[in-house]
Design a protein around this motif. Structure first.
Motif, short mmCIF file in Angstrom:
data_model
loop_
_atom_site.label_atom_id
_atom_site.label_comp_id
_atom_site.label_asym_id
_atom_site.label_seq_id
_atom_site.Cartn_x
_atom_site.Cartn_y
_atom_site.Cartn_z
N LEU A 36 0.82 -1.21 0.00
CA LEU A 36 0.00 0.00 0.00
C LEU A 36 0.86 1.27 0.00
CD1 LEU A 36 -2.84 -0.99 2.52
CD2 LEU A 36 -3.01 -0.79 0.04
N SER A 37 1.88 1.27 0.85
CA SER A 37 2.72 2.49 0.94
C SER A 37 3.62 2.64 -0.28
CB SER A 37 3.56 2.46 2.23
OG SER A 37 4.41 1.33 2.27
N GLY A 38 4.14 1.51 -0.79
CA GLY A 38 4.99 1.57 -1.97
C GLY A 38 4.24 2.08 -3.18
N LEU A 39 3.03 1.55 -3.40
CA LEU A 39 2.20 2.01 -4.52
C LEU A 39 1.70 3.43 -4.26
CD1 LEU A 39 0.13 -1.24 -5.20
CD2 LEU A 39 1.92 -0.28 -6.64
N GLY A 40 1.45 3.73 -2.96
CA GLY A 40 0.97 5.07 -2.61
C GLY A 40 1.98 6.15 -2.94
N LYS A 41 3.26 5.86 -2.75
CA LYS A 41 4.30 6.85 -3.06
C LYS A 41 4.40 7.12 -4.56
CE LYS A 41 7.99 7.75 -0.97
NZ LYS A 41 9.36 7.81 -0.41
N LEU A 42 3.88 6.22 -5.37
CA LEU A 42 3.92 6.40 -6.82
C LEU A 42 2.58 6.93 -7.36
CD1 LEU A 42 5.74 3.07 -7.73
CD2 LEU A 42 6.74 5.35 -7.57
N ILE A 96 8.32 -2.96 9.96
CA ILE A 96 8.92 -3.65 8.81
C ILE A 96 8.23 -3.25 7.51
CG2 ILE A 96 9.38 -5.91 7.77
CD1 ILE A 96 11.15 -5.28 10.17
N GLY A 97 6.92 -3.01 7.58
CA GLY A 97 6.18 -2.60 6.39
C GLY A 97 6.69 -1.29 5.82
N ALA A 98 7.17 -0.39 6.69
CA ALA A 98 7.71 0.88 6.21
C ALA A 98 8.96 0.66 5.37
CB ALA A 98 8.01 1.79 7.40
N TYR A 99 9.82 -0.25 5.79
CA TYR A 99 11.01 -0.58 4.99
C TYR A 99 10.60 -1.28 3.69
CZ TYR A 99 13.87 0.51 9.08
OH TYR A 99 14.49 1.16 10.12
N GLY A 100 9.59 -2.15 3.80
CA GLY A 100 9.12 -2.85 2.61
C GLY A 100 8.51 -1.91 1.59
N GLY A 101 7.90 -0.82 2.06
CA GLY A 101 7.32 0.15 1.13
C GLY A 101 8.36 0.73 0.19
N GLU A 102 9.54 1.00 0.71
CA GLU A 102 10.62 1.54 -0.14
C GLU A 102 11.11 0.48 -1.12
OE1 GLU A 102 12.40 5.06 -0.03
OE2 GLU A 102 10.23 4.80 0.01
N ILE A 103 11.09 -0.78 -0.70
CA ILE A 103 11.49 -1.86 -1.62
C ILE A 103 10.51 -1.95 -2.78
CG2 ILE A 103 11.74 -4.36 -1.83
CD1 ILE A 103 12.79 -4.39 1.05
N VAL A 104 9.21 -1.89 -2.46
CA VAL A 104 8.18 -1.95 -3.50
C VAL A 104 8.32 -0.77 -4.46
CG1 VAL A 104 5.70 -1.83 -3.94
CG2 VAL A 104 6.56 -3.25 -2.07
N ARG A 105 8.47 0.41 -3.91
CA ARG A 105 8.59 1.62 -4.75
C ARG A 105 9.80 1.52 -5.68
NH1 ARG A 105 11.93 5.27 -5.11
NH2 ARG A 105 13.00 4.65 -3.19
N SER A 106 10.95 1.18 -5.13
CA SER A 106 12.17 1.15 -5.94
C SER A 106 12.11 0.04 -6.99
CB SER A 106 13.40 0.96 -5.04
OG SER A 106 13.32 -0.26 -4.32
N ALA A 107 11.49 -1.10 -6.66
CA ALA A 107 11.39 -2.19 -7.63
C ALA A 107 10.51 -1.80 -8.81
CB ALA A 107 10.84 -3.44 -6.95
#
Length: 216
Positions: A36-42, A96-107
């Motif tokens: 959710l956070s990774g997609l949200g940042k995009l 941990i989800g906060a760190y995962g959000g950056e992984i999703v965004r960068s991927a």
């Protein structure tokens, strides 16, 4: 000594089950917030980007131990009381989800622009484009860092000892208090069990990465 270790193992295995349960439940929460956070940042919507960025920055900066204390000890004062298990799951999952959000965004951002342009040329909707073209490729890139994150999450569960949850570390400390002279052996077993549990995470991730890479 072997007989004594045999007496310890049931207690350590009981604690290991609690550790595994917390890891799995926290992992579900963490992956949900990561996506959710990774997609949200995009997102093209400014409020959504701000909300996702605020969550990531806040929970990455927060100490997990302090966050755990806050959820377990402070939330009840505000009228929301959670069990030890769900306090641990929520605190670890959010962190941990906060760190995962950056992984999703960068991927997702690492996918070549040609993929986006080709899907637009095919007149795919944004949802179909993300679901069928971008995410399948991004998931392959996410797997190695996400695997590391799951291992970090496993190790982070040892902090639930501080809210007296009977996890693996808690059981080892109880044994250490009762068999103080055997402290090196007890903690050696503790390290070994954590290593085995971490290997049980790393091996499937590597296998899945090979399979998805070959499929791609």
């Amino acid at each position: 000594m072997i007989q004594v270790i045999g007496q310890w193992l049931p207690y350590l295995m009981q604690g290991a089950w609690v550790t595994v349960k917390i890891t799995l439940l926290s992992g579900v929460v963490a992956m949900l917030f990561a996506m959710l956070s990774g997609l949200g940042k995009l997102s093209s919507l400014t409020p959504v980007r701000w909300l996702a960025s605020g969550y990531i920055e806040l929970f990455r900066a927060a100490s997990l131990l302090v966050l755990l204390f806050w959820v377990y000890f402070a939330l009840p004062i505000a009228g929301l009381e959670l069990s030890k298990t769900w306090s641990a799951v929520l605190a670890i999952g959010l962190n941990i989800g906060a760190y995962g959000g950056e992984i999703v965004r960068s991927a997702i951002q690492a996918i070549p622009k040609g993929q986006y342009e080709a899907s637009i040329a095919l007149n795919l909707s944004p949802l179909t484009r993300m679901r069928s073209v971008i995410l399948p490729q991004a998931i392959v890139r996410m797997l190695p860092p996400m695997g590391n994150l799951w291992i970090e999450m496993l190790k982070a569960t040892s902090l639930v000892y501080f809210i007296t949850m009977a996890d693996l570390t808690y059981e080892a400390m109880i044994l250490r208090n009762n068999y103080y002279t055997d402290t090196p052996i007890i903690f050696g077993l503790l390290l070994l069990i954590y290593y085995v549990l971490a290997s049980c995470i790393a091996a499937p991730v590597k296998w899945l990465e090979r399979k998805l890479t070959a499929w791609r």
